[in-house]
Design a protein around this motif. Sequence first.
Motif, mmCIF file in Angstrom:
data_model
loop_
_atom_site.group_PDB
_atom_site.id
_atom_site.type_symbol
_atom_site.label_atom_id
_atom_site.label_comp_id
_atom_site.label_asym_id
_atom_site.label_seq_id
_atom_site.Cartn_x
_atom_site.Cartn_y
_atom_site.Cartn_z
ATOM 1 N N ASN A 11 17.191 22.630 -14.681
ATOM 2 C CA ASN A 11 16.484 23.131 -16.040
ATOM 3 C C ASN A 11 15.442 23.813 -15.948
ATOM 4 O O ASN A 11 14.961 24.625 -16.953
ATOM 5 N N ILE A 14 12.756 26.878 -9.390
ATOM 6 C CA ILE A 14 13.765 27.224 -8.541
ATOM 7 C C ILE A 14 15.290 26.792 -8.601
ATOM 8 O O ILE A 14 16.041 27.537 -8.274
ATOM 9 N N ARG A 34 17.676 15.709 -16.070
ATOM 10 C CA ARG A 34 17.532 14.553 -16.610
ATOM 11 C C ARG A 34 17.271 14.240 -17.814
ATOM 12 O O ARG A 34 17.548 13.158 -18.830
ATOM 13 N N ARG A 38 17.251 19.715 -22.394
ATOM 14 C CA ARG A 38 16.597 20.837 -21.446
ATOM 15 C C ARG A 38 17.989 21.598 -20.613
ATOM 16 O O ARG A 38 17.612 22.584 -20.234
ATOM 17 N N GLU A 59 19.452 11.807 -13.845
ATOM 18 C CA GLU A 59 18.375 11.572 -13.469
ATOM 19 C C GLU A 59 18.503 10.999 -12.028
ATOM 20 O O GLU A 59 19.191 9.710 -11.923
ATOM 21 N N VAL A 60 17.838 11.484 -11.049
ATOM 22 C CA VAL A 60 18.471 11.184 -9.737
ATOM 23 C C VAL A 60 18.059 9.728 -9.320
ATOM 24 O O VAL A 60 18.508 9.146 -8.236
ATOM 25 N N ASN A 86 17.828 19.620 -5.301
ATOM 26 C CA ASN A 86 16.793 20.385 -5.504
ATOM 27 C C ASN A 86 15.793 19.651 -6.188
ATOM 28 O O ASN A 86 14.321 19.932 -6.162
ATOM 29 N N TYR A 163 4.416 13.439 -0.929
ATOM 30 C CA TYR A 163 5.245 14.451 -0.892
ATOM 31 C C TYR A 163 5.710 15.093 0.208
ATOM 32 O O TYR A 163 6.690 15.094 0.662
ATOM 33 N N LYS A 167 9.562 14.511 2.132
ATOM 34 C CA LYS A 167 10.315 15.598 2.308
ATOM 35 C C LYS A 167 10.623 15.348 3.846
ATOM 36 O O LYS A 167 11.606 16.090 4.215
ATOM 37 N N ASN A 195 6.173 29.090 -0.972
ATOM 38 C CA ASN A 195 5.510 28.766 -2.202
ATOM 39 C C ASN A 195 5.713 29.700 -3.406
ATOM 40 O O ASN A 195 5.534 30.811 -3.161
ATOM 41 N N CYS A 196 6.420 28.956 -4.300
ATOM 42 C CA CYS A 196 6.914 29.634 -5.566
ATOM 43 C C CYS A 196 6.155 29.634 -6.613
ATOM 44 O O CYS A 196 5.766 28.259 -6.901
ATOM 45 N N THR A 198 6.156 27.961 -10.018
ATOM 46 C CA THR A 198 6.662 27.303 -10.720
ATOM 47 C C THR A 198 5.519 26.170 -11.266
ATOM 48 O O THR A 198 4.561 26.078 -10.758
#
Length: 240
Positions: A11, A14, A34, A38, A59-60, A86, A163, A167, A195-196, A198
Amino acid sequence: MKKLALITGANKGIGKEIARQLGEAGYLVLIGSRDLARGEAAAGELVADGLDAEAVQLEVTDPASVRHAAARIGQEHGRLDVLVNNAAIIPDGDAGVTEVAAGPLRAGFETNVIGVVDVTTALLPVLRNATAARIVNLSTSLASFTQVGDPESPMSAIRTLGYNSSKAALNMVTVMLANELRGTGILVNAADPGNCATDMGGWDAARTPAEGAAVAVRLATLGPDGPTGQVHDENGRLPW
Ligand SMILES: NC(=O)c1ccc[n+]([C@@H]2O[C@H](COP(=O)([O-])OP(=O)(O)OC[C@H]3O[C@@H](n4cnc5c(N)ncnc54)[C@H](OP(=O)(O)O)[C@@H]3O)[C@@H](O)[C@H]2O)c1
Protein backbone atom coordinates in the motif's frame (compact mmCIF):
# COMPACT_ATOMS: atom_id res chain seq x y z
CA MET A 1 -3.65 -14.79 -19.59
CA LYS A 2 -1.70 -12.24 -17.55
CA LYS A 3 0.85 -13.41 -15.01
CA LEU A 4 -0.18 -12.80 -11.41
CA ALA A 5 1.98 -11.21 -8.68
CA LEU A 6 1.24 -10.69 -4.97
CA ILE A 7 3.28 -8.11 -3.09
CA THR A 8 2.84 -7.94 0.69
CA GLY A 9 2.80 -4.48 2.29
CA ALA A 10 2.24 -2.87 -1.10
CA ASN A 11 0.00 0.00 0.00
CA LYS A 12 3.02 2.33 0.23
CA GLY A 13 6.77 2.63 -0.03
CA ILE A 14 8.96 0.19 -1.94
CA GLY A 15 6.16 -2.41 -2.09
CA LYS A 16 3.87 -0.06 -4.00
CA GLU A 17 6.67 0.67 -6.46
CA ILE A 18 7.37 -3.05 -6.93
CA ALA A 19 3.66 -3.44 -7.72
CA ARG A 20 3.78 -0.55 -10.16
CA GLN A 21 6.83 -1.88 -11.99
CA LEU A 22 5.42 -5.42 -12.20
CA GLY A 23 2.16 -3.90 -13.48
CA GLU A 24 4.14 -2.02 -16.13
CA ALA A 25 5.81 -5.34 -17.04
CA GLY A 26 2.34 -6.76 -17.80
CA TYR A 27 1.44 -8.52 -14.55
CA LEU A 28 -1.91 -8.38 -12.79
CA VAL A 29 -0.74 -7.18 -9.37
CA LEU A 30 -2.38 -7.98 -6.06
CA ILE A 31 -1.69 -5.23 -3.53
CA GLY A 32 -1.34 -6.95 -0.17
CA SER A 33 -2.31 -4.53 2.60
CA ARG A 34 -3.26 -5.12 6.22
CA ASP A 35 -5.69 -2.20 5.93
CA LEU A 36 -7.96 -2.97 2.97
CA ALA A 37 -8.90 0.69 2.40
CA ARG A 38 -5.22 1.69 2.09
CA GLY A 39 -4.67 -1.23 -0.30
CA GLU A 40 -7.65 -0.19 -2.39
CA ALA A 41 -6.34 3.39 -2.56
CA ALA A 42 -2.94 2.15 -3.82
CA ALA A 43 -4.56 -0.23 -6.32
CA GLY A 44 -6.76 2.64 -7.50
CA GLU A 45 -3.66 4.76 -8.22
CA LEU A 46 -2.20 2.00 -10.39
CA VAL A 47 -5.49 1.37 -12.18
CA ALA A 48 -5.77 5.13 -12.89
CA ASP A 49 -2.37 4.82 -14.59
CA GLY A 50 -3.71 2.05 -16.83
CA LEU A 51 -2.34 -0.93 -14.87
CA ASP A 52 -4.15 -4.06 -13.65
CA ALA A 53 -4.22 -4.01 -9.84
CA GLU A 54 -6.47 -5.31 -7.07
CA ALA A 55 -6.23 -5.03 -3.29
CA VAL A 56 -6.06 -8.07 -1.01
CA GLN A 57 -6.41 -7.75 2.75
CA LEU A 58 -3.27 -9.34 4.17
CA GLU A 59 -1.95 -8.97 7.71
CA VAL A 60 1.10 -11.23 7.67
CA THR A 61 1.02 -11.94 11.42
CA ASP A 62 -2.64 -13.03 11.34
CA PRO A 63 -2.98 -16.66 10.21
CA ALA A 64 -6.69 -16.19 9.41
CA SER A 65 -5.92 -13.24 7.12
CA VAL A 66 -3.11 -15.19 5.43
CA ARG A 67 -5.33 -18.22 4.85
CA HIS A 68 -8.20 -16.11 3.56
CA ALA A 69 -5.92 -14.36 1.04
CA ALA A 70 -4.43 -17.68 -0.11
CA ALA A 71 -7.89 -19.22 -0.52
CA ARG A 72 -9.10 -16.24 -2.53
CA ILE A 73 -6.11 -16.42 -4.89
CA GLY A 74 -6.66 -20.16 -5.29
CA GLN A 75 -10.37 -19.78 -6.06
CA GLU A 76 -10.10 -16.76 -8.35
CA HIS A 77 -6.84 -17.52 -10.17
CA GLY A 78 -5.72 -21.07 -9.32
CA ARG A 79 -2.06 -20.06 -9.53
CA LEU A 80 0.42 -17.37 -8.49
CA ASP A 81 3.47 -16.50 -10.61
CA VAL A 82 5.27 -14.11 -8.24
CA LEU A 83 5.28 -13.63 -4.48
CA VAL A 84 7.21 -10.65 -3.11
CA ASN A 85 7.57 -10.76 0.68
CA ASN A 86 7.99 -7.01 1.18
CA ALA A 87 6.00 -6.25 4.36
CA ALA A 88 8.31 -5.62 7.31
CA ILE A 89 8.83 -3.47 10.38
CA ILE A 90 11.58 -1.91 12.40
CA PRO A 91 9.88 -2.63 15.74
CA ASP A 92 9.08 0.23 18.09
CA GLY A 93 11.71 0.31 20.83
CA ASP A 94 14.31 -1.48 18.73
CA ALA A 95 17.84 -1.03 20.10
CA GLY A 96 21.26 -2.68 20.45
CA VAL A 97 21.88 -6.08 22.02
CA THR A 98 22.63 -4.64 25.49
CA GLU A 99 19.54 -2.38 25.50
CA VAL A 100 16.71 -4.01 23.60
CA ALA A 101 13.69 -5.48 25.40
CA ALA A 102 12.16 -8.82 24.50
CA GLY A 103 9.00 -7.21 23.10
CA PRO A 104 10.60 -5.44 20.13
CA LEU A 105 12.70 -8.53 19.38
CA ARG A 106 9.60 -10.73 19.29
CA ALA A 107 7.73 -8.19 17.15
CA GLY A 108 10.53 -8.09 14.60
CA PHE A 109 10.57 -11.87 14.27
CA GLU A 110 6.74 -12.13 14.19
CA THR A 111 6.47 -9.88 11.13
CA ASN A 112 9.80 -10.22 9.34
CA VAL A 113 10.35 -13.98 9.72
CA ILE A 114 7.30 -15.91 10.95
CA GLY A 115 4.96 -13.78 8.83
CA VAL A 116 7.04 -14.44 5.72
CA VAL A 117 7.21 -18.19 6.37
CA ASP A 118 3.45 -18.36 7.02
CA VAL A 119 2.55 -16.35 3.89
CA THR A 120 4.95 -18.33 1.72
CA THR A 121 3.84 -21.78 2.88
CA ALA A 122 0.16 -20.80 2.58
CA LEU A 123 0.77 -19.71 -1.02
CA LEU A 124 3.08 -22.54 -2.03
CA PRO A 125 0.27 -24.67 -3.55
CA VAL A 126 -0.71 -21.85 -5.95
CA LEU A 127 2.96 -20.99 -6.60
CA ARG A 128 3.51 -24.64 -7.57
CA ASN A 129 0.59 -24.36 -10.01
CA ALA A 130 2.41 -21.63 -11.97
CA THR A 131 4.83 -22.62 -14.71
CA ALA A 132 7.93 -21.08 -13.10
CA ALA A 133 7.10 -19.11 -9.98
CA ARG A 134 9.46 -16.61 -8.39
CA ILE A 135 9.69 -15.72 -4.69
CA VAL A 136 11.52 -12.55 -3.62
CA ASN A 137 12.20 -11.64 0.02
CA LEU A 138 13.15 -8.03 0.83
CA SER A 139 16.40 -8.03 2.76
CA THR A 140 18.81 -5.28 3.78
CA SER A 141 22.49 -4.56 4.22
CA LEU A 142 21.70 -4.39 7.97
CA ALA A 143 21.26 -8.20 7.77
CA SER A 144 24.65 -8.71 6.15
CA PHE A 145 27.27 -10.35 8.38
CA THR A 146 29.89 -9.02 5.98
CA GLN A 147 28.78 -5.40 6.26
CA VAL A 148 27.66 -5.26 9.92
CA GLY A 149 30.84 -7.16 10.82
CA ASP A 150 33.07 -4.56 9.18
CA PRO A 151 33.92 -1.85 11.76
CA GLU A 152 34.59 0.57 8.87
CA SER A 153 31.07 0.11 7.48
CA PRO A 154 28.33 2.57 8.56
CA MET A 155 26.14 -0.55 9.01
CA SER A 156 28.23 -1.56 12.04
CA ALA A 157 27.05 1.52 13.97
CA ILE A 158 23.29 0.95 13.64
CA ARG A 159 21.76 -0.57 16.77
CA THR A 160 18.52 -2.23 15.77
CA LEU A 161 18.81 -5.88 16.83
CA GLY A 162 15.14 -6.68 16.25
CA TYR A 163 15.35 -5.57 12.63
CA ASN A 164 18.88 -6.76 11.79
CA SER A 165 18.57 -10.21 13.34
CA SER A 166 15.09 -10.89 11.96
CA LYS A 167 16.25 -9.94 8.45
CA ALA A 168 19.37 -12.11 8.88
CA ALA A 169 16.99 -14.97 9.78
CA LEU A 170 14.99 -14.11 6.66
CA ASN A 171 18.16 -14.56 4.63
CA MET A 172 18.41 -18.11 6.00
CA VAL A 173 14.74 -18.68 5.15
CA THR A 174 15.62 -17.63 1.59
CA VAL A 175 18.56 -20.04 1.27
CA MET A 176 16.74 -22.97 2.87
CA LEU A 177 13.56 -22.48 0.81
CA ALA A 178 15.65 -22.22 -2.36
CA ASN A 179 17.25 -25.58 -1.44
CA GLU A 180 13.88 -27.17 -0.65
CA LEU A 181 12.42 -26.01 -3.98
CA ARG A 182 15.49 -26.76 -6.13
CA GLY A 183 14.42 -28.63 -9.25
CA THR A 184 10.80 -27.44 -9.12
CA GLY A 185 11.39 -24.43 -11.40
CA ILE A 186 10.61 -22.04 -8.50
CA LEU A 187 13.48 -19.60 -7.84
CA VAL A 188 13.83 -17.94 -4.42
CA ASN A 189 16.07 -14.93 -3.83
CA ALA A 190 16.51 -11.94 -1.55
CA ALA A 191 16.67 -8.32 -2.71
CA ASP A 192 18.50 -5.46 -1.00
CA PRO A 193 16.85 -2.24 -2.21
CA GLY A 194 19.41 0.08 -0.57
CA ASN A 195 18.41 2.95 1.69
CA CYS A 196 15.27 4.48 0.12
CA ALA A 197 13.12 7.45 1.05
CA THR A 198 10.08 5.87 2.74
CA ASP A 199 8.45 5.86 6.17
CA MET A 200 10.92 3.13 7.15
CA GLY A 201 14.02 4.37 5.35
CA GLY A 202 13.66 8.03 6.35
CA TRP A 203 12.57 10.71 3.95
CA ASP A 204 16.12 12.09 3.56
CA ALA A 205 17.43 8.82 2.06
CA ALA A 206 19.16 9.28 -1.27
CA ARG A 207 17.33 6.59 -3.26
CA THR A 208 13.73 6.69 -4.42
CA PRO A 209 11.36 3.80 -3.66
CA ALA A 210 11.24 3.16 -7.42
CA GLU A 211 15.04 2.75 -7.53
CA GLY A 212 14.85 0.36 -4.58
CA ALA A 213 12.04 -1.63 -6.20
CA ALA A 214 13.99 -2.37 -9.37
CA VAL A 215 16.16 -5.16 -7.94
CA ALA A 216 13.13 -6.98 -6.51
CA VAL A 217 11.40 -6.71 -9.89
CA ARG A 218 14.47 -8.10 -11.65
CA LEU A 219 14.52 -11.11 -9.29
CA ALA A 220 10.74 -11.53 -9.67
CA THR A 221 11.08 -11.79 -13.45
CA LEU A 222 14.18 -14.02 -13.72
CA GLY A 223 14.39 -16.41 -16.65
CA PRO A 224 14.76 -20.18 -16.19
CA ASP A 225 18.56 -19.97 -15.86
CA GLY A 226 18.38 -17.35 -13.10
CA PRO A 227 19.99 -17.80 -9.68
CA THR A 228 18.29 -19.19 -6.60
CA GLY A 229 19.22 -18.86 -2.93
CA GLN A 230 21.14 -15.59 -3.38
CA VAL A 231 20.92 -11.98 -2.24
CA HIS A 232 21.26 -9.24 -4.85
CA ASP A 233 21.29 -5.48 -5.01
CA GLU A 234 21.08 -3.39 -8.17
CA ASN A 235 24.69 -4.25 -9.04
CA GLY A 236 24.36 -8.02 -8.69
CA ARG A 237 25.13 -10.67 -6.08
CA LEU A 238 26.05 -9.63 -2.52
CA PRO A 239 27.83 -11.55 0.22
CA TRP A 240 25.57 -12.57 3.12
N1 LIG B 1 13.44 1.87 2.96
C1 LIG B 1 14.66 1.39 3.08
O1 LIG B 1 15.65 2.15 3.15
C2 LIG B 1 14.90 -0.11 3.08
C3 LIG B 1 16.24 -0.55 3.04
C4 LIG B 1 16.49 -1.92 3.02
C5 LIG B 1 15.41 -2.82 3.03
N2 LIG B 1 14.13 -2.35 3.08
C6 LIG B 1 13.04 -3.34 3.07
O2 LIG B 1 12.13 -3.04 2.02
C7 LIG B 1 10.80 -3.42 2.41
C8 LIG B 1 9.86 -2.24 2.24
O3 LIG B 1 10.33 -1.17 3.07
P1 LIG B 1 9.71 0.29 2.99
O4 LIG B 1 10.82 1.22 3.24
O5 LIG B 1 8.85 0.44 1.80
O6 LIG B 1 8.80 0.26 4.34
P2 LIG B 1 7.46 1.07 4.72
O7 LIG B 1 7.33 2.29 3.89
O8 LIG B 1 7.47 1.17 6.20
O9 LIG B 1 6.30 0.06 4.26
C9 LIG B 1 6.19 -1.18 4.90
C10 LIG B 1 4.95 -1.88 4.40
O10 LIG B 1 4.81 -3.11 5.13
C11 LIG B 1 3.52 -3.13 5.68
N3 LIG B 1 3.47 -3.96 6.89
C12 LIG B 1 4.17 -3.82 8.03
N4 LIG B 1 3.81 -4.76 8.91
C13 LIG B 1 2.86 -5.52 8.30
C14 LIG B 1 2.11 -6.66 8.68
N5 LIG B 1 2.22 -7.20 9.90
N6 LIG B 1 1.24 -7.20 7.78
C15 LIG B 1 1.11 -6.66 6.57
N7 LIG B 1 1.77 -5.56 6.14
C16 LIG B 1 2.65 -5.01 7.02
C17 LIG B 1 3.15 -1.69 5.94
O11 LIG B 1 1.75 -1.55 6.11
P3 LIG B 1 1.11 -0.25 6.87
O12 LIG B 1 1.09 0.87 5.87
O13 LIG B 1 -0.24 -0.74 7.26
O14 LIG B 1 2.01 0.04 8.05
C18 LIG B 1 3.66 -1.08 4.64
O15 LIG B 1 2.76 -1.35 3.60
C19 LIG B 1 10.92 -3.93 3.84
O16 LIG B 1 11.01 -5.35 3.82
C20 LIG B 1 12.20 -3.32 4.34
O17 LIG B 1 12.79 -4.08 5.39
C21 LIG B 1 13.85 -1.02 3.10
